[in-house]
Design a protein around this motif. Structure first.
Motif, PDB file in Angstrom:
ATOM      1  N   THR A 118       0.892  -1.187  -0.056  1.00  0.00           N
ATOM      2  CA  THR A 118      -0.088  -0.106   0.032  1.00  0.00           C
ATOM      3  C   THR A 118       0.941   1.185   0.183  1.00  0.00           C
ATOM      4  OG1 THR A 118      -1.723  -1.154   1.182  1.00  0.00           O
ATOM      5  CG2 THR A 118      -1.668   1.445   1.478  1.00  0.00           C
ATOM      6  N   ASP A 119       0.344   2.371  -0.808  1.00  0.00           N
ATOM      7  CA  ASP A 119       1.178   3.531  -0.842  1.00  0.00           C
ATOM      8  C   ASP A 119       2.470   3.540  -1.681  1.00  0.00           C
ATOM      9  OD1 ASP A 119      -0.832   5.106   0.172  1.00  0.00           O
ATOM     10  OD2 ASP A 119       0.067   5.388   1.976  1.00  0.00           O
ATOM     11  N   ALA A 120       2.829   2.253  -2.184  1.00  0.00           N
ATOM     12  CA  ALA A 120       4.098   2.107  -2.657  1.00  0.00           C
ATOM     13  C   ALA A 120       4.194   3.349  -3.716  1.00  0.00           C
ATOM     14  CB  ALA A 120       4.382   0.981  -3.275  1.00  0.00           C
ATOM     15  N   PHE A 121       3.481   3.697  -4.637  1.00  0.00           N
ATOM     16  CA  PHE A 121       3.252   4.654  -5.636  1.00  0.00           C
ATOM     17  C   PHE A 121       2.292   5.712  -5.433  1.00  0.00           C
ATOM     18  CE2 PHE A 121       5.529   1.097  -7.303  1.00  0.00           C
ATOM     19  CZ  PHE A 121       6.821   1.548  -7.903  1.00  0.00           C
ATOM     20  N   ALA A 122       1.916   6.152  -3.925  1.00  0.00           N
ATOM     21  CA  ALA A 122       0.949   7.018  -3.912  1.00  0.00           C
ATOM     22  C   ALA A 122       1.515   8.475  -4.005  1.00  0.00           C
ATOM     23  CB  ALA A 122       0.622   7.146  -2.364  1.00  0.00           C
ATOM     24  N   MET A 123       0.611   9.182  -4.619  1.00  0.00           N
ATOM     25  CA  MET A 123       0.971  10.640  -4.852  1.00  0.00           C
ATOM     26  C   MET A 123       2.144  10.935  -5.789  1.00  0.00           C
ATOM     27  SD  MET A 123       0.903  11.699  -0.579  1.00  0.00           S
ATOM     28  CE  MET A 123       1.601  13.496  -1.138  1.00  0.00           C
ATOM     29  N   PHE A 144      -1.028   1.866  -6.513  1.00  0.00           N
ATOM     30  CA  PHE A 144      -0.942   2.515  -7.398  1.00  0.00           C
ATOM     31  C   PHE A 144      -2.396   3.553  -7.481  1.00  0.00           C
ATOM     32  CE2 PHE A 144       1.325  -1.293  -8.407  1.00  0.00           C
ATOM     33  CZ  PHE A 144       2.338  -0.541  -8.707  1.00  0.00           C
ATOM     34  N   GLY A 145      -2.109   4.745  -8.285  1.00  0.00           N
ATOM     35  CA  GLY A 145      -3.273   5.368  -8.771  1.00  0.00           C
ATOM     36  C   GLY A 145      -3.992   6.316  -7.809  1.00  0.00           C
ATOM     37  N   TYR A 146      -3.324   6.478  -6.550  1.00  0.00           N
ATOM     38  CA  TYR A 146      -4.003   7.743  -5.798  1.00  0.00           C
ATOM     39  C   TYR A 146      -2.976   8.667  -5.600  1.00  0.00           C
ATOM     40  CZ  TYR A 146      -7.431   4.149  -4.603  1.00  0.00           C
ATOM     41  OH  TYR A 146      -8.794   3.257  -4.671  1.00  0.00           O
ATOM     42  N   ASP A 147      -3.717   9.781  -5.554  1.00  0.00           N
ATOM     43  CA  ASP A 147      -2.832  11.263  -5.282  1.00  0.00           C
ATOM     44  C   ASP A 147      -2.940  11.660  -3.936  1.00  0.00           C
ATOM     45  OD1 ASP A 147      -1.101  13.108  -5.809  1.00  0.00           O
ATOM     46  OD2 ASP A 147      -2.351  14.656  -6.741  1.00  0.00           O
ATOM     47  N   ILE A 148      -2.903  10.654  -2.966  1.00  0.00           N
ATOM     48  CA  ILE A 148      -3.017  10.678  -1.582  1.00  0.00           C
ATOM     49  C   ILE A 148      -2.548   9.327  -0.919  1.00  0.00           C
ATOM     50  CG2 ILE A 148      -5.447  10.020  -1.456  1.00  0.00           C
ATOM     51  CD1 ILE A 148      -5.830  12.219   0.625  1.00  0.00           C
ATOM     52  N   SER A 149      -2.237   9.623   0.474  1.00  0.00           N
ATOM     53  CA  SER A 149      -2.039   8.400   0.864  1.00  0.00           C
ATOM     54  C   SER A 149      -3.308   7.461   1.112  1.00  0.00           C
ATOM     55  CB  SER A 149      -1.611   8.576   2.507  1.00  0.00           C
ATOM     56  OG  SER A 149      -1.543   7.326   3.462  1.00  0.00           O
ATOM     57  N   TYR A 150      -3.374   6.309   0.882  1.00  0.00           N
ATOM     58  CA  TYR A 150      -4.643   5.446   0.897  1.00  0.00           C
ATOM     59  C   TYR A 150      -4.855   5.017   2.314  1.00  0.00           C
ATOM     60  CZ  TYR A 150      -7.482   1.473  -0.067  1.00  0.00           C
ATOM     61  OH  TYR A 150      -8.645   0.542  -0.208  1.00  0.00           O
ATOM     62  N   ALA A 154      -9.618   6.220   4.828  1.00  0.00           N
ATOM     63  CA  ALA A 154     -10.483   5.357   5.720  1.00  0.00           C
ATOM     64  C   ALA A 154     -11.719   6.287   6.064  1.00  0.00           C
ATOM     65  CB  ALA A 154      -9.753   5.011   6.809  1.00  0.00           C
ATOM     66  N   ASN A 155     -12.807   5.654   6.045  1.00  0.00           N
ATOM     67  CA  ASN A 155     -14.137   6.279   6.490  1.00  0.00           C
ATOM     68  C   ASN A 155     -14.686   7.278   5.791  1.00  0.00           C
ATOM     69  OD1 ASN A 155     -14.317   4.126   8.445  1.00  0.00           O
ATOM     70  ND2 ASN A 155     -12.900   5.383   9.859  1.00  0.00           N
ATOM     71  N   LYS A 156     -13.722   7.610   4.527  1.00  0.00           N
ATOM     72  CA  LYS A 156     -14.248   8.808   3.782  1.00  0.00           C
ATOM     73  C   LYS A 156     -15.475   8.171   2.764  1.00  0.00           C
ATOM     74  CE  LYS A 156     -11.361  11.726   5.227  1.00  0.00           C
ATOM     75  NZ  LYS A 156     -10.532  10.916   6.250  1.00  0.00           N
ATOM     76  N   SER A 157     -15.918   9.139   2.253  1.00  0.00           N
ATOM     77  CA  SER A 157     -17.164   9.059   1.217  1.00  0.00           C
ATOM     78  C   SER A 157     -16.625   8.478  -0.229  1.00  0.00           C
ATOM     79  CB  SER A 157     -17.926  10.256   0.958  1.00  0.00           C
ATOM     80  OG  SER A 157     -17.232  11.222   0.428  1.00  0.00           O
ATOM     81  N   GLU A 158     -17.570   7.885  -0.843  1.00  0.00           N
ATOM     82  CA  GLU A 158     -16.953   7.257  -2.120  1.00  0.00           C
ATOM     83  C   GLU A 158     -16.805   8.539  -2.959  1.00  0.00           C
ATOM     84  OE1 GLU A 158     -18.556   4.799  -5.867  1.00  0.00           O
ATOM     85  OE2 GLU A 158     -19.797   4.931  -3.910  1.00  0.00           O
ATOM     86  N   GLU A 159     -17.501   9.867  -3.021  1.00  0.00           N
ATOM     87  CA  GLU A 159     -17.065  10.884  -3.714  1.00  0.00           C
ATOM     88  C   GLU A 159     -15.672  11.551  -3.446  1.00  0.00           C
ATOM     89  OE1 GLU A 159     -18.976  15.243  -4.751  1.00  0.00           O
ATOM     90  OE2 GLU A 159     -20.039  14.097  -3.046  1.00  0.00           O
ATOM     91  N   TYR A 160     -15.439  11.441  -2.230  1.00  0.00           N
ATOM     92  CA  TYR A 160     -13.988  11.994  -1.535  1.00  0.00           C
ATOM     93  C   TYR A 160     -13.170  11.168  -2.238  1.00  0.00           C
ATOM     94  CZ  TYR A 160     -10.269  13.744   1.261  1.00  0.00           C
ATOM     95  OH  TYR A 160      -8.881  14.007   1.655  1.00  0.00           O
ATOM     96  N   ILE A 161     -13.032   9.868  -2.044  1.00  0.00           N
ATOM     97  CA  ILE A 161     -12.144   8.957  -2.416  1.00  0.00           C
ATOM     98  C   ILE A 161     -11.795   9.088  -3.921  1.00  0.00           C
ATOM     99  CG2 ILE A 161     -11.633   6.447  -2.887  1.00  0.00           C
ATOM    100  CD1 ILE A 161     -13.277   5.853  -0.130  1.00  0.00           C
ATOM    101  N   ASN A 162     -12.815   9.160  -4.838  1.00  0.00           N
ATOM    102  CA  ASN A 162     -12.719   9.306  -6.285  1.00  0.00           C
ATOM    103  C   ASN A 162     -12.069  10.465  -6.474  1.00  0.00           C
ATOM    104  OD1 ASN A 162     -14.083   6.827  -6.797  1.00  0.00           O
ATOM    105  ND2 ASN A 162     -16.043   7.700  -7.271  1.00  0.00           N
ATOM    106  N   SER A 163     -12.344  11.389  -5.667  1.00  0.00           N
ATOM    107  CA  SER A 163     -11.595  12.824  -6.035  1.00  0.00           C
ATOM    108  C   SER A 163     -10.179  12.816  -5.952  1.00  0.00           C
ATOM    109  CB  SER A 163     -12.170  13.895  -5.092  1.00  0.00           C
ATOM    110  OG  SER A 163     -11.934  13.853  -3.748  1.00  0.00           O
TER     111      SER A 163
END
Length: 256
Positions: A118-123, A144-150, A154-163
């Protein structure tokens, strides 16, 4: 000291780690802001935590053929790094290894049983896609694929996660493998690759005379970079002229 590089001098430009070094110690090259390229010897198997952390000018990593493990945050926050090609020996890419490499555009993983944490290629916002090998052992969610630490999702909305996903991030791989699972679990686009014909020895996309030549060399005793067992087309346990005749028929378009 005992094959461990504990602390590097304040070097600049191209740095060649001496042969015999088995491990780059934690923070060994911390904040060496003038290093542009590092060459790792075949003896180097592990890069410790924060080994090259914040080496802002480091653009190229020439990986050794023996490198097996890259530990936590080893190459974190390298603002100049654009491309990473891992050797066939790699097995473990641990959490935050390349986190925050803002200009990283390309990562090449070999077809080996590698684990990516997890987070190996975050941000890494410029890393728009990844091709995951069929033999990958483990690809953790958020690798991979997230511009934030995975972990911050946690406990965030789907909309926030997708953003917080890298826009248009795409996973390439084979159907039924971890590549498809990772894409599905994380809501990324998945593009299925075609299985390579086992007789396409040169990886050119077609079975042709070039593949036949490679097989002829192997039958003749030449050293080739392909396991000899792959040339045993009649599966009788030996590589001989019968296999070569089968290959000639395949190249000629016969249905075998």
């Amino acid at each position: 000291m005992n094959g461990i590089l504990i602390r590097a001098a304040d070097l600049s430009g191209v740095v060649a780690v001496p042969d015999g070094v088995r491990m780059i110690g934690g923070t060994a090259f911390l904040n060496r802001k003038n290093i542009t390229k590092v060459k790792l010897p075949e003896s180097c198997e592990l890069i410790g935590d924060y080994g090259f952390y914040k080496c802002d000018s480091l653009k190229t990593i020439e990986s050794s053929k023996g490198l097996k493990t890259i530990t936590q945050s080893a190459f974190c926050n390298l603002s100049s790094l654009e491309t990473v090609v891992f050797p066939d020996s790699i097995r473990n890419i641990e959490t935050s290894s390349f986190k925050g490499c803002k200009n990283l555009k390309s990562v090449t993983l070999p077809d080996v049983p590698v684990s990516v944490s997890t987070d190996a290629f975050a941000m890494c916002p410029n890393l728009k896609s990844i091709t995951l090998p069929a033999s990958a052992y483990s690809i953790a969610n958020g690798a991979f694929g997230y511009d934030i630490s995975y972990y911050d999702l946690a406990n965030k909305s789907e909309e926030y996660i997708n953003s917080k996903k890298v826009p248009g991030f795409t996973v390439y791989g084979y159907e039924g493998t971890l590549a498809e699972t990772y894409a599905k679990n994380n809501g990324f686009d998945f593009v299925a690759l075609k299985e390579q014909d086992p007789c396409d020895f040169d990886g050119g996309g077609t079975v042709d005379v070039n593949d036949l030549i490679i097989m002829q060399k192997c039958v003749a005793g030449w050293k080739v970079k392909i396991a000899r067992t792959l040339f045993d087309l009649d599966r009788n346990g030996t590589l001989d002229v019968d296999d070569l005749l089968l290959m000639q028929k395949i190249v000629a378009g016969w249905k075998i």
